[in-house]
Scaffold this motif. Sequence first.
Motif, PDB file in Angstrom:
ATOM      1  N   ALA A  11      -3.082  -1.114 -11.407  1.00 10.97           N
ATOM      2  CA  ALA A  11      -3.739  -0.885 -10.119  1.00 10.97           C
ATOM      3  C   ALA A  11      -4.375  -2.171  -9.608  1.00 10.97           C
ATOM      4  O   ALA A  11      -4.398  -2.424  -8.406  1.00 10.97           O
ATOM      5  CB  ALA A  11      -4.794   0.211 -10.251  1.00 10.97           C
ATOM      6  N   ARG A  33      -1.650   1.721   1.405  1.00  7.33           N
ATOM      7  CA  ARG A  33      -2.286   3.032   1.290  1.00  7.33           C
ATOM      8  C   ARG A  33      -3.769   2.866   0.979  1.00  7.33           C
ATOM      9  O   ARG A  33      -4.631   3.521   1.552  1.00  7.33           O
ATOM     10  CB  ARG A  33      -1.585   3.805   0.178  1.00  7.33           C
ATOM     11  N   ARG A  34      -4.047   1.974   0.056  1.00  9.98           N
ATOM     12  CA  ARG A  34      -5.422   1.680  -0.322  1.00  9.98           C
ATOM     13  C   ARG A  34      -6.223   1.211   0.898  1.00  9.98           C
ATOM     14  O   ARG A  34      -7.344   1.622   1.132  1.00  9.98           O
ATOM     15  CB  ARG A  34      -5.317   0.522  -1.309  1.00  9.98           C
ATOM     16  N   LYS A  40       3.163  -0.938  -0.443  1.00 12.12           N
ATOM     17  CA  LYS A  40       2.855   0.461  -0.167  1.00 12.12           C
ATOM     18  C   LYS A  40       1.546   0.862  -0.832  1.00 12.12           C
ATOM     19  O   LYS A  40       0.718   1.547  -0.240  1.00 12.12           O
ATOM     20  CB  LYS A  40       3.995   1.352  -0.651  1.00 12.12           C
ATOM     21  N   VAL A  41       1.377   0.420  -2.081  1.00 12.99           N
ATOM     22  CA  VAL A  41       0.132   0.746  -2.764  1.00 12.99           C
ATOM     23  C   VAL A  41      -1.041   0.092  -2.036  1.00 12.99           C
ATOM     24  O   VAL A  41      -2.065   0.731  -1.754  1.00 12.99           O
ATOM     25  CB  VAL A  41       0.195   0.260  -4.233  1.00 12.99           C
ATOM     26  N   THR A  57      -1.231  -4.948  -8.911  1.00 14.51           N
ATOM     27  CA  THR A  57      -0.025  -4.626  -8.154  1.00 14.51           C
ATOM     28  C   THR A  57       0.065  -5.459  -6.857  1.00 14.51           C
ATOM     29  O   THR A  57      -0.958  -5.835  -6.286  1.00 14.51           O
ATOM     30  CB  THR A  57       0.014  -3.135  -7.789  1.00 14.51           C
ATOM     31  N   ASP A 110       2.570  -4.316  -4.623  1.00 16.08           N
ATOM     32  CA  ASP A 110       3.428  -3.433  -3.828  1.00 16.08           C
ATOM     33  C   ASP A 110       2.765  -3.161  -2.473  1.00 16.08           C
ATOM     34  O   ASP A 110       1.639  -2.665  -2.415  1.00 16.08           O
ATOM     35  CB  ASP A 110       3.633  -2.124  -4.614  1.00 16.08           C
ATOM     36  N   TYR A 124       1.943  -1.083   5.389  1.00 16.51           N
ATOM     37  CA  TYR A 124       2.753  -0.033   4.779  1.00 16.51           C
ATOM     38  C   TYR A 124       4.095   0.117   5.489  1.00 16.51           C
ATOM     39  O   TYR A 124       5.143   0.185   4.844  1.00 16.51           O
ATOM     40  CB  TYR A 124       1.987   1.301   4.818  1.00 16.51           C
TER      41      TYR A 124
END
Lengths: 200, 330, 636
Positions: free
Chosen positions: C36, C47-48, C43-44, C39, C41, C110
Amino acid sequence: MKANTVLDLTKLPAHGLGTVSPSWWGTLAFMLIEGTGFALTIVIYLYLMSLAPRWPLGTTPPDLLAGTTLTVLLLASLVPNILVGRWARGQDLRKVRLGLIVMAALGIAPLILRAFEFPAMHIKWDQNAYGSIVWFMLGLHTTHILTDVIETLVLTCLMFSRHGDTPRRFGDVTDNAMYWNFVVATWLPMYACLYWIPRL
Amino acid sequence: MKAARVVALGLGAIACGCSGNQSALHPYGAPAIHVEHLIVGIVALCTVVWVLVMATLGAALWRRRQKKVETEISQQWLTMTVTAALALTVILIAGMTIASFYTTRAIGLPAKAALTITLKAQQWWWQVTYAGSAAMPGFQTANEIHIPVGQDVQILLESADVIHSFWVPSLAGKQDLVPGRSNSLLLRAEKPGVYRGQCAEFCGLQHSHMAVLVIAEAPADYTRWAVSQSADAIMPAGPDAAAGRTAFLAKPCAACHTVRGTAATGTSGPDLTHVGSRQTIAAGLVETTRGSLAAWIADPQTLKPGNNMPMVPLTSFELQDISAYMESLK
Amino acid sequence: MTRSKDGELRDTALSDRELKRALAVTWSAPPGLWGALSTVDHKVIGRRYVATAFVFLALGGVLSMLMRLQLAQPEARFIGPDRYNQIFTMHGSNMMFLFAVPVMQAMAIYFVPLMVGTRNIAFPRLNAFSYWIYLAGGLLLWIAFVVDTGPDVGWFAYVPLSGPQYGAGKRADVWAQMITFTEVSALAIAVEIVVTVFKQRAPGMSLDRLPLFVWSMVVTSFLVIMAMPAIMIASTSLILDRLVGTHFFNPAEGGDALLWQHLFWFFGHPEVYIIFLPAVGMVSTIVATFTGRPVFGYLATVMALIATGILAFGLWVHHMFVAGLPRLGESFFTASSMAIAVPAGLQIFCWLATIWAGRPVFKTPFLFVIGFMVIFVIGGLTGVMVASVPFDTQVHDTYFVVAHFHYVLVGGAVFPLLGAIYYWFPKLTGRTMSEPFGRWVFGLIFVGFNLTFFPMHILGLQGMPRRIYTYQPEMPWSGLNMFISLSAIILAAGFLLFFIDAIRSARSGAVATANPWGASTLEWATASPPPPYNFARLPVVDSREPLWTEPAELRVAAGLGVDRRELLITSVAEAVPEARESSVGNSIWPLLAALATTVALVWSIFSPWAVVWGSIPVAVSLIGWFWPKGVPEDES
Ligand code: HEA
Ligand code: HEA
Ligand code: CUA
Ligand SMILES: [Cu+2]
């Protein structure tokens, strides 16, 4: 959804240089950001000048020697800089190593000269708005030289390490060279502004 | 134009129904009247635009639709409609720009004003300075501006500390008071009256309590007022007021306040020479009465938290006397 | 499974199943906390970012309810002036810098890579860094507020009130440094978006096939790049004035108070379009999907976006109409401000034409678009009103302006955003939000919003200035203020319901298919939510609506490597493939660099030496970040 292959990418190179590489574009974008910043400081300088009863405020125009020497030096550094860029594109490791060492030295020299430029302004940052803006402009540009010097030093180490001899590193070197051109280019209007406008 | 007026005033009156003396919709000064015409016109025009857009939206959403897909014709028709709407937009904004331009000219300062008053804002009150003339020495007052009705008055705007904004909506639009700069504004009341205004630029803790009154009166009344203001403070008649005068001069009050004709010549607080003649104290905070003066002097920080007048320790007799003295300073 | 001659494993050698497994190995983050934190990514991180921004929306909303409580009655004593000033400053700064701008960029983080059909954003580590820096800036502001050091000088912090002489304590410094944090993160994202869009588009996605949302984000990113340096310089010089005694804004020593306003608004005006343009992109996307046809006037819409972006730099003086600048110059800014109604109108007309020609489906996202049209047009028209110099002299710094900007901010940006959340929720979480709930949310917010903010126009005309913590009973404002405060409860209830629905749906909503709305853009060509590598095979595009032209099949490209994180570089205009390129792997260094930067920036509120000493750990972490680790992504 069914996938239907219509395009073959197998022949493409595994890495792009110059305008094909994202980091080139990234460098360009950051140059745009910083260029805007430099332009704004010049605008602030002119704005404050337009308000002041006389200019430079409360002092005499800056001494030319340190700043002009630095300008000449920066302009001269463009030659090896462009060469390094060219060698890097040709992926000539030995020449790139040499060029980087030269460029690191040519980056440190202006930092030393800069130390003489601040006093040449004949004013401190906390004396009046003129002092504030000239110190701000010099300081801003100094941080740019400084960051590029550090980057050059790190790159030099990299090129002497086992990670050096890859197209990606050579790409980093060309981007670094491009950035140095930018650092020099932005100095010219600032030099004109800092040293010659007060003489008009 | 009449219909337009009804729309805008209707909006304004929905919850009001009052005759506010601090409202852009109740103008009594020439500049404010010009601007009100413009406001009404633009609001009406924009209301029409909004209604048209909403009508089109409603029709587009709920119109009956045929089965078949759109044809070439309808594409062309859409393009033409969009272009027409765009052209109309250009015309309307050009119209509004021109109308604004003329209104700007109309509310500008005339070449020569009948009277010039200097207003210096500070946290959180207004210092008002009237220049002297051959007939009368200049004088200072606070938080209350008197002007002769029907005459062009130029207000010079300066600031002693941070940015404030002078705004008496019923007379004119606002203008900032910027430290290091000098602005000016035209006031011209068409009707006698008391017009309230309020600082409009956020200026710190007591920005909310920085009101100003403009009192427009017949020129003769105005002159009478100016002459009386230019005089030094009267000697108090009553015994408590006289004691108050002594106490006032003995206490730190005099370090901040001026009472002309006495030893009190401080300048960091309002000039109190004729404080009893002003309608309110502490920049519109409360009406001037002996009681409110006493409350203010006893504890200014509770009435107007954070303002620049400290609590000066006084005995209850001193407080009574000083309040009486203040009230007597007509 | 066969390797090619050079020893690379290519997707051409793999079956779909094998390919997905191999890609998952290459692209996944390690499980657990380490994953976490390290990362990259998009997308992660996206989203966060979205979730964090919504937390700030809720916090800012709670502040607004406190203000409404205090303002409901005259001379109320719930909140004193000192706290009130902190609250409205926090509300404005929080909403603008921690909610509105970041949330729009977060949506782009995203969705832009998905919409252009690539596997990760450009400069993924910078992306991770930008999130941490943003979070740190938000925490700085809120912690300062909790310990009673929240800024109290308004969201535009006018000098001299915020300067060394009148802004005692550290409150204004906190504000200025929070600016630095959020602008650094915003600039980073802008660069990522521009490069992603310019260089990583799916083959065939020429610029005239770019989805409108992506266009809006490109223009927005350029606005960020050109506008944010102004506020960085402004806030830096403010800190210098406060900390080391420079005189930029001190009129006594040749500085100028209005210089601050020029610098702030040269940024501040584009800022509002930085918030608004992404919302415009969302509206275009939703309108197309829920009318079942492409937006009418693609070219016109793109031109409108660009024109708005350019004009945005010619309007800043309209925030300074009463500061005492020459009247003639101001008239120019009246004209330029009004001119922006032309591109704005053009877009509205194009959407209306689209709806007219299409077949509207009244799902929640579309309801929000309708709400947007109703409210934004009012806000835009009041914008035109305040653009008139004489008009503005009466309403500047009053509740009329408060009404204007909430109409455009909430109506013009939050409504499309909420619609976009309902619309893209399946892609974000793999689950769908509730339709009945959605209608209630829309209804409450729409009604609550208008009841809350419409009366503010009247209050402003009746002479009520903004930023007052109270008013006197003799002013005729108490009735309307009470009404507004009560209406705000309806509005808050709508938002609360939205939060409940979102949290509930994320956990237990109906599972979504890849393309639940039958939309046309590429993000719907992959699973909901997408796998770590986004697309097993990169899509190839030959129209503006790739999923509508050939609904049954997806045209793809083959030949990318799977041993390293690999994506495709294409040419700027025509998106012709130019090179395969690696995309960096997970790394903890962005977090460390952000921590080092945070220490340096917070410390520098207290001492100028922090810049010197604090930059050492920053430099170390940056070297750690860029130093090659011998993984395949680093070589080529
Ligand atoms: C999303 C944010 C957003 C948006 C989109 C806008 C859009 C506009 N704004 Fe606004 N504005 C703010 C956010 C925004 N604003 C904020 C936050 C402030 C206050 C800051 C502060 O002080 O705290 C502010 C303040 C502000 C001021 C300063 C007021 C003052 O302080 O006194 C002005 C003045 O000109 C202005 C003008 C405009 C204009 C002309 C538009 C235009 O873009 C609007 C264009 C749209 C339309 C006109 C509607 C659609 C068009 C049609 C349907 C066509 C038909 C139209 C006509 C014929 C006119 N705005
Ligand atoms: C995008 C920006 C944005 C948004 C969304 C809002 C939303 C709201 N704003 Fe704000 N506002 C500004 C930007 C914004 N504002 C700005 C820039 C200023 C100027 C500041 C300044 O002058 O410096 C301002 C100023 C401002 C004022 C003027 C203050 C003054 O001048 O004294 C007021 C007064 O009523 C106000 C009210 C509101 C209200 C009632 C909402 C409502 O829409 C809010 C509704 C939302 C909620 C109520 C949250 C609901 C959530 C919960 C209840 C919690 C649930 C949580 C979980 C489950 C996790 N705002
Ligand atoms: Cu003075 Cu607000
Ligand atoms: Cu603006």
